[in-house]
Design a protein around this motif. Structure first.
Motif, PDB file in Angstrom:
ATOM      1  N   ALA A  30      82.312  26.402 -67.246  1.00 20.41           N
ATOM      2  CA  ALA A  30      82.616  27.823 -67.203  1.00 20.41           C
ATOM      3  C   ALA A  30      84.106  28.065 -67.077  1.00 20.41           C
ATOM      4  O   ALA A  30      84.637  29.050 -67.586  1.00 20.41           O
ATOM      5  CB  ALA A  30      81.878  28.474 -66.032  1.00 20.41           C
ATOM      6  N   GLU A 217      77.311  32.573 -65.670  1.00 19.22           N
ATOM      7  CA  GLU A 217      77.452  31.566 -64.618  1.00 19.22           C
ATOM      8  C   GLU A 217      76.299  31.667 -63.619  1.00 19.22           C
ATOM      9  O   GLU A 217      75.711  30.657 -63.208  1.00 19.22           O
ATOM     10  CB  GLU A 217      78.785  31.762 -63.891  1.00 19.22           C
ATOM     11  CG  GLU A 217      80.006  31.393 -64.706  1.00 19.22           C
ATOM     12  CD  GLU A 217      81.289  31.619 -63.923  1.00 19.22           C
ATOM     13  OE1 GLU A 217      81.282  31.367 -62.697  1.00 19.22           O
ATOM     14  OE2 GLU A 217      82.286  32.033 -64.525  1.00 19.22           O
ATOM     15  N   TYR A 254      75.109  27.454 -70.387  1.00 18.76           N
ATOM     16  CA  TYR A 254      76.077  28.506 -70.071  1.00 18.76           C
ATOM     17  C   TYR A 254      76.469  29.279 -71.325  1.00 18.76           C
ATOM     18  O   TYR A 254      76.483  30.508 -71.351  1.00 18.76           O
ATOM     19  CB  TYR A 254      77.324  27.918 -69.411  1.00 18.76           C
ATOM     20  CG  TYR A 254      78.432  28.934 -69.262  1.00 18.76           C
ATOM     21  CD1 TYR A 254      78.458  29.796 -68.167  1.00 18.76           C
ATOM     22  CD2 TYR A 254      79.409  29.059 -70.235  1.00 18.76           C
ATOM     23  CE1 TYR A 254      79.454  30.758 -68.053  1.00 18.76           C
ATOM     24  CE2 TYR A 254      80.398  30.010 -70.127  1.00 18.76           C
ATOM     25  CZ  TYR A 254      80.420  30.865 -69.040  1.00 18.76           C
ATOM     26  OH  TYR A 254      81.402  31.813 -68.941  1.00 18.76           O
TER      27      TYR A 254
END
Length: 270
Positions: A30, A217, A254
């Motif tokens: 992320a 996230e 993600y």
């Protein structure tokens, strides 16, 4: 939000894991994805200037679109007005107007060529208080298909990152067809559970206000148990280290969650 072909020392393994995911990214990854919150700016509240048609050679051609967009006020990067319009089938282009003086800056490329996408698909993602902008598709009908992250500074679009993806940007029916075609001998219990978890978590957690990257996230964390199961299955099937399989699974999750959030917001806006 993304079916990716990761560039690793074992590209065939990376692709296979992603097909197992059925096109469904790590909390560690992320940090590699540009986030709107990291490019925030103050919002201009003064009067909006009319588009300065002499500031750009293309401005007069699109003066009607630019003037109409200016009426809506600031919607991008603090003191700019972003206007976009179609340029053919599955194609978008546009320009940015400085609300303070009317100067016009056109996109450096058109974005195009997505296909089989959901109705909620958005080829251009931006925020009123952020200089980050994301284009989805091919740039000028060439190069990599994917999500292209740019930072808009003083009239310039500065490229930050490109995440490659398929042209359907996570359409569920396409995902299942590709899984069947590429991995007919597997039993996709873990990937199916992972994908279902991501979809459910997006619907539950997305408040339509927080940056899409923040929601993605949180979605990955929520579905971490299913992703661990998927990583174990992938590691056994493709004979790779479990930690590496986990990294790839979380990264793919993600990125695909990011796409799911954008699609979800598009569907809400209909």
């Amino acid at each position: 939000m993304i079916s990716m072909f990761l560039k690793t020392k074992k590209p065939s393994v990376a692709c296979a894991i992603l097909w197992l995911l059925a096109s469904i990214t790590p909390t560690s990854a992320a940090a590699d994805i540009p986030k709107f919150r990291d490019f925030t700016v103050d919002i201009y509240k003064g009067p909006v200037a009319a588009p300065n048609l002499s500031s750009n050679s293309q401005a007069k051609t699109y003066r009607t679109r630019l003037r109409e967009a200016a009426k809506g006020g600031v919607n991008f990067a603090g003191h700019y007005i972003l206007a976009s319009w179609g340029c053919g089938t599955s194609c978008a282009t546009g320009a940015v107007i400085d609300a303070r003086n009317g100067d016009v800056f056109f996109f450096p490329f058109s974005v195009c060529c997505w296909r089989n996408v959901d109705d909620g698909f958005q080829p251009i993602e931006f925020r009123k208080n952020s200089t980050l902008i994301v284009f989805a598709g091919l740039r000028n009908e060439q190069g990599a298909m994917g999500a292209h992250f740019y930072d808009f500074q003083s009239g310039n679009f500065i490229h930050l990152k490109t995440i490659e993806t398929s042209a359907d940007f996570g359409n569920d029916s396409h995902e299942q067809n590709e899984l069947t075609r590429h991995d007919k001998n597997s039993t996709p219990v873990a990937p199916q559970r992972s994908r279902d978890c991501l979809l459910e978590a997006v619907r539950e957690l997305d408040d339509n206000l927080s940056p899409a990257s923040d929601i993605a996230e949180a979605v990955v964390v929520t579905c971490s148990h299913h992703l661990k199961e998927l990583a174990k299955q992938s590691a056994n099937k493709y004979k790779i280290n479990v930690l590496r399989a986990t990294e790839l699974a979380r990264k793919a999750a993600y990125e695909n969650a990011l796409v799911m959030v954008l699609r979800h917001r598009g569907e809400r806006g209909k």
